[in-house]
Scaffold this motif. Structure first.
Motif, mmCIF file in Angstrom:
data_model
loop_
_atom_site.group_PDB
_atom_site.id
_atom_site.type_symbol
_atom_site.label_atom_id
_atom_site.label_comp_id
_atom_site.label_asym_id
_atom_site.label_seq_id
_atom_site.Cartn_x
_atom_site.Cartn_y
_atom_site.Cartn_z
ATOM 1 N N UNK A 1 12.478 1.568 13.898
ATOM 2 C CA UNK A 1 11.847 2.874 14.004
ATOM 3 C C UNK A 1 10.363 2.777 14.312
ATOM 4 N N UNK A 2 9.622 3.800 13.934
ATOM 5 C CA UNK A 2 8.175 3.813 14.137
ATOM 6 C C UNK A 2 7.493 2.858 13.146
ATOM 7 N N UNK A 3 6.303 2.366 13.487
ATOM 8 C CA UNK A 3 5.582 1.503 12.546
ATOM 9 C C UNK A 3 5.264 2.243 11.247
ATOM 10 N N UNK A 4 5.504 1.576 10.119
ATOM 11 C CA UNK A 4 5.072 2.126 8.846
ATOM 12 C C UNK A 4 3.549 2.108 8.783
ATOM 13 N N UNK A 5 2.977 3.029 7.999
ATOM 14 C CA UNK A 5 1.523 3.032 7.844
ATOM 15 C C UNK A 5 1.079 1.743 7.160
ATOM 16 N N UNK A 6 0.186 1.023 7.812
ATOM 17 C CA UNK A 6 -0.341 -0.214 7.250
ATOM 18 C C UNK A 6 -1.577 0.037 6.412
ATOM 19 N N UNK A 7 -1.761 -0.787 5.389
ATOM 20 C CA UNK A 7 -2.966 -0.724 4.564
ATOM 21 C C UNK A 7 -3.462 -2.140 4.295
ATOM 22 N N UNK A 8 -4.722 -2.381 4.605
ATOM 23 C CA UNK A 8 -5.383 -3.647 4.292
ATOM 24 C C UNK A 8 -6.674 -3.344 3.551
ATOM 25 N N UNK A 9 -6.895 -4.016 2.423
ATOM 26 C CA UNK A 9 -8.126 -3.828 1.652
ATOM 27 C C UNK A 9 -8.719 -5.187 1.340
ATOM 28 N N UNK A 10 -9.993 -5.331 1.646
ATOM 29 C CA UNK A 10 -10.674 -6.602 1.430
ATOM 30 C C UNK A 10 -11.088 -6.754 -0.027
ATOM 31 N N UNK B 1 -13.391 -12.404 -3.452
ATOM 32 C CA UNK B 1 -12.051 -12.840 -3.080
ATOM 33 C C UNK B 1 -12.054 -13.207 -1.598
ATOM 34 N N UNK B 2 -11.691 -14.447 -1.246
ATOM 35 C CA UNK B 2 -11.685 -14.819 0.172
ATOM 36 C C UNK B 2 -10.526 -14.196 0.944
ATOM 37 N N UNK B 3 -9.619 -13.534 0.208
ATOM 38 C CA UNK B 3 -8.465 -12.921 0.850
ATOM 39 C C UNK B 3 -8.480 -11.413 0.727
ATOM 40 N N UNK B 4 -7.331 -10.832 1.011
ATOM 41 C CA UNK B 4 -7.165 -9.385 0.916
ATOM 42 C C UNK B 4 -6.638 -9.000 -0.463
ATOM 43 N N UNK B 5 -7.081 -7.841 -0.941
ATOM 44 C CA UNK B 5 -6.562 -7.284 -2.189
ATOM 45 C C UNK B 5 -5.258 -6.518 -1.948
ATOM 46 N N UNK B 6 -5.171 -5.849 -0.824
ATOM 47 C CA UNK B 6 -3.987 -5.071 -0.464
ATOM 48 C C UNK B 6 -3.527 -5.490 0.922
ATOM 49 N N UNK C 1 -11.297 -0.600 2.844
ATOM 50 C CA UNK C 1 -9.862 -0.322 2.939
ATOM 51 C C UNK C 1 -9.568 0.353 4.271
ATOM 52 N N UNK C 2 -8.567 -0.185 4.968
ATOM 53 C CA UNK C 2 -8.174 0.338 6.275
ATOM 54 C C UNK C 2 -6.738 0.841 6.200
ATOM 55 N N UNK C 3 -6.505 2.047 6.676
ATOM 56 C CA UNK C 3 -5.166 2.591 6.819
ATOM 57 C C UNK C 3 -4.939 2.934 8.280
#
Length: 472
Positions: free
Chosen positions: A377-386, A15-20, A450-452
């Motif tokens: 407010x505060x930043x929400x927890x981000x999640x990126x998965x390739x 996948x050339x993009x992100x899954x999450x 996967x990055x959180x």
């Protein structure tokens, strides 16, 4: 490697993009979505519509309604200014601005009007306006669609006279749309777009004796979600049965093919289209739709899907609210600030925020307690998965380090497998150390990452480090 765009509808492999792509704003890099912060006192019940406008002196007004009451926002607090309404379970309040008038409709009650120059409460619109589910302003006419007497009829007021509804007087009239199903939205402007379940019809002013002409823009394409219809520039955006579209009034174009359509419809509750709302954020160049997911615990919206119209990219967020709208900040005196925030040291919103400046438009929400809430407010927890790919083509790779190009506090989960028949195994969350990388040893042919991250401001990309160790 730069983080690519989100492409959840593509095959995970290669996948050339992100899954999450969760709790982030799509841009040339990813930026955080901030948590909702409640402001002031609440409405009595679940909000069924909200709207903002300014008077001729640029004084801001915010209005909202629940099933029985209409409200005005005063220094951050919702004040009931009219009551006794009977909004049906699947109906919503719709508001439009006509000169200095805010006009409100909900199908079940007589249209209401509030003149921001002189009024202190809503009142029944004079004349004989129809009870209507949807309204819009086309040229100098108030246009009503989906009437209590006919779901496929459009009716318009007299020219520059929202109290005149007698057919043939001051150019007022009506038109039945016999095909395409019930009318589901009215989008106004120099011309009108009448959305139906399966058609889109253009409404053009041509003067007496016909006053308006009607022509089909789209056949077998419409919307069931009135709140998804939103205008920005020359385009009107909307959710159709097979994805998200935009139209320029002559033709429509899908903005989500092979990107997010399948993902969205795997999560969206199609029985609750009337709970979809949409907002425009000019500074982010994004349109955000809130919707009820199949996993909602209370049949209220719990997901946002976000589109960057300049880049054509997407993201999503897990945010629970009653609806979203573009609020205008009222501006606060020191006394008003003290009322809303008795303990100024406990404030999570910066005093430099636009919400404290009068007349500034911002993407806002009504939270689950029926209060106005801002994304400050505060930043929400981000999640990126390739997606999954081979780091060394045709060979097994031994990975030792991952360098996230993200600020804040970060964990990395590395998924590895050797064959398509294997199930990818993850390392679990690995903390990024003081040197800026996550250390581990993973050997395999196929990898995804996967990055959180929390307390962050920017997610740009990642750098995996490893060496090929042969093929098999």
């Amino acid at each position: 490697m730069k983080f690519p765009e989100w492409l959840p509808d593509r095959d995970e492999f290669d996948n050339p993009g992100l899954e999450t792509c969760l709790n982030v704003i799509p841009d040339t890099f990813y930026r955080p979505i901030l948590d909702l912060v409640a402001i002031g006192t609440a409405m009595t019940d679940v909000c069924l519509g909200a709207f903002s406008m300014k008077d001729d002196s640029s004084v801001p007004f915010n209005f909202a309604g629940d099933d029985t009451e209409l409200y005005r926002l005063d220094s951050g607090n919702w004040t009931s200014i009219d009551t006794g309404f009977t909004t049906g379970a699947e109906n919503r309040w719709q508001f439009v601005e006509f000169g200095t008038n805010c006009v409100a409709t909900n199908l079940d009650d007589v249209m209401q009007v509030y003149d921001v120059e002189v009024d202190s409460s809503f009142a029944a619109l004079a004349g004989t306006p129809p009870k209507a589910k949807y309204i819009g302003i086309v040229k100098d006419f108030l246009v009503a669609g989906h009437l209590s007497t006919s779901s496929g009829t459009v009716q318009w007021s007299g020219i520059n006279d929202i109290t005149e509804w007698t057919a043939g007087t001051a150019e007022s009239g009506s038109q039945v749309l016999p095909e395409g199903g019930a009318i589901t939205a009215v989008a106004g402007g120099e011309y009108g777009l009448i959305f139906q379940e399966e058609h889109i019809t253009r409404m053009d002013y041509q003067g007496p004796p016909l006053n308006f002409s009607f022509s089909k823009v789209e056949q077998h394409l419409g919307t069931l979600a009135a709140g998804s219809v939103i205008q920005r520039g020359i385009f009107t955006y909307f959710l159709a049965a097979d994805g998200f579209y935009r139209t320029d009034g002559t033709q429509s174009q899908s903005i989500s093919p092979e990107k997010v359509d399948a993902h969205f419809y795997s999560k969206y509750d199609p029985t609750l289209p009337y709970k979809v709302t949409a907002t425009v954020n000019e500074s982010d160049k994004t349109i955000t739709w809130s919707y009820v997911g199949l996993d909602s615990i209370d049949t209220l919206p719990n997901w946002l899907i976000i589109f960057n119209w300049e880049l054509g990219t997407w993201s999503e967020a897990s945010v629970r609210c009653e609806l979203m709208f573009e609020a205008l900040s009222s501006g606060l005196t020191l006394d008003g600030l003290d009322t809303l925030y008795p303990d100024i040291d406990a404030m999570t919103t910066s005093l430099d925020s636009n919400i404290f400046k009068g007349g500034v438009k911002s993407t806002s929400a009504i939270n689950l307690s029926h209060q106005l809430a801002t994304f400050t407010g505060d930043p929400l927890e981000g999640t990126l998965k390739t997606g999954e790919y081979e780091l060394s083509e045709g060979q097994v790779t031994s990975l030792n380090e991952m360098w996230p190009l993200i600020d804040g506090t970060i964990t990395v989960n590395v998924y590895t497998r050797n064959t398509f028949q294997d199930t990818a195994a993850g390392t679990g969350a690995i903390d990024v150390n003081v040197y800026g990388f996550a250390p581990f040893t993973e050997v395999g042919r196929y990898h995804s990452f996967e990055f959180k991250f929390t307390d962050w401001t920017r997610a740009s990309g990642y750098k995996p480090k490893g060496v090929p160790v042969g093929g098999y």
